[in-house]
Design a protein around this motif. Structure first.
Motif, mmCIF file in Angstrom:
data_model
loop_
_atom_site.group_PDB
_atom_site.id
_atom_site.type_symbol
_atom_site.label_atom_id
_atom_site.label_comp_id
_atom_site.label_asym_id
_atom_site.label_seq_id
_atom_site.Cartn_x
_atom_site.Cartn_y
_atom_site.Cartn_z
ATOM 1 N N MET A 35 0.823 -1.192 0.000
ATOM 2 C CA MET A 35 0.000 0.000 0.000
ATOM 3 C C MET A 35 0.869 1.258 0.000
ATOM 4 O O MET A 35 0.654 2.169 -0.804
ATOM 5 C CB MET A 35 -0.910 -0.013 1.233
ATOM 6 N N VAL A 36 1.845 1.297 0.926
ATOM 7 C CA VAL A 36 2.700 2.482 1.027
ATOM 8 C C VAL A 36 3.484 2.687 -0.264
ATOM 9 O O VAL A 36 3.608 3.812 -0.769
ATOM 10 C CB VAL A 36 3.649 2.353 2.235
ATOM 11 N N ASN A 37 4.022 1.591 -0.806
ATOM 12 C CA ASN A 37 4.816 1.700 -2.029
ATOM 13 C C ASN A 37 3.988 2.242 -3.190
ATOM 14 O O ASN A 37 4.458 3.079 -3.969
ATOM 15 C CB ASN A 37 5.395 0.327 -2.407
ATOM 16 N N ARG A 46 4.498 5.936 -5.156
ATOM 17 C CA ARG A 46 4.724 6.012 -6.609
ATOM 18 C C ARG A 46 3.598 6.731 -7.328
ATOM 19 O O ARG A 46 3.636 6.882 -8.557
ATOM 20 C CB ARG A 46 4.895 4.597 -7.182
ATOM 21 N N GLY A 47 2.578 7.172 -6.584
ATOM 22 C CA GLY A 47 1.459 7.877 -7.188
ATOM 23 C C GLY A 47 0.501 6.966 -7.922
ATOM 24 O O GLY A 47 -0.324 7.441 -8.725
ATOM 25 N N GLU A 48 0.554 5.682 -7.659
ATOM 26 C CA GLU A 48 -0.339 4.731 -8.321
ATOM 27 C C GLU A 48 -1.613 4.565 -7.499
ATOM 28 O O GLU A 48 -1.646 4.844 -6.300
ATOM 29 C CB GLU A 48 0.371 3.386 -8.495
ATOM 30 N N SER A 49 -2.668 4.110 -8.137
ATOM 31 C CA SER A 49 -3.954 3.972 -7.476
ATOM 32 C C SER A 49 -3.964 2.758 -6.558
ATOM 33 O O SER A 49 -3.544 1.663 -6.949
ATOM 34 C CB SER A 49 -5.069 3.827 -8.514
ATOM 35 N N LEU A 50 -4.485 2.952 -5.359
ATOM 36 C CA LEU A 50 -4.597 1.835 -4.422
ATOM 37 C C LEU A 50 -5.661 0.835 -4.858
ATOM 38 O O LEU A 50 -5.695 -0.291 -4.366
ATOM 39 C CB LEU A 50 -4.923 2.354 -3.015
#
Length: 226
Positions: free
Chosen positions: A1-3, A7-11
């Motif tokens: 989740m944190v990574n 990286r600005g990716e969607s959870l």
């Protein structure tokens, strides 16, 4: 989740995470809540993400691994046939791999009886011959994960076990007992057909915390038994 968040990716790329849950998770990252002490059954485990971070921080560890001494194939409850398993571990640069399918006492895992184990030994010899012929340095070890009773007794003929390179002894029953289990483990390591005590505590994430014992006493018994 944190990574993913860093990286600005969607959870929502995570399994079973929708927009509402993703928003809740972002709020936790921005204002971390107080995290309670987890119950015993959920303590002391690494998540897959944590394990991957550790390996990424120590890339040399992967090349230091020379083999694997516990793996299951389709001879019992594994998902990969023997030939495919050999090809996979050979591609990883392993020097040795123990094929430790289950013994007959563990029927739920399609455990092997003596006759089936002998047939598997022949197959392992065949594969080893093919590996040697191809120039591979990998050698498969004729092995078994033998089911141990709570009294430390095995479920296979010692005469057949003597033909193996390696025997793992493992407890698969009475794994939720809360009283001290030292004598069970001492009996297991003193079993003359056993070389290694496999997954001794029997812990399972969110299912059971594992058995307890006087571990220094168990280790001393194991050392004395070789």
């Amino acid at each position: 989740m944190v990574n993913l968040a860093e990286r600005g990716e969607s959870l929502t790329d995570l399994p079973r995470v929708g927009p509402w849950t993703a928003g809740l998770m972002h709020s936790w990252l921005e204002d971390p809540p107080e995290v309670p002490e987890p119950p015993e059954v959920r303590r002391g485990f690494l998540t897959l993400a944590e394990a991957r971070r550790v390996l990424e921080a120590h890339p040399a560890w992967r090349t230091d691994v020379r083999g694997d001494l516990q793996m299951h194939t389709t001879w019992s409850d594994g998902r990969v046939p023997l030939d495919d398993m050999a090809a996979l571990v050979a591609s990883m640069g392993y020097e040795f791999a123990a094929i430790t399918d289950h013994s007959q006492g563990l029927r739920i895992a399609r455990g092997m009886d003596e006759a089936k184990l002998l047939r598997q030994m022949e197959e392992i010899e065949r594969v080893n011959g093919e590996l040697a012929g191809s120039g591979s340095r990998l050698q498969l070890l004729r092995s078994l994960e033998m089911n141990l009773s709570p009294e430390g007794q095995g479920d296979m003929d010692p005469a057949v076990l003597s033909k193996l390179d390696l025997v793992l002894g493992a407890f698969h029953s009475a794994l939720r007992r809360t009283e001290d289990q030292t004598e069970r483990y001492v009996a297991g390591v003193r079993n003359p057909t056993v070389h290694v005590l496999a997954h001794p505590r029997g812990r399972r994430w969110n299912a059971r915390p594992g058995l307890r014992a006087d571990w220094p006493k168990v280790f001393d018994a194991a050392a004395r038994a070789g």
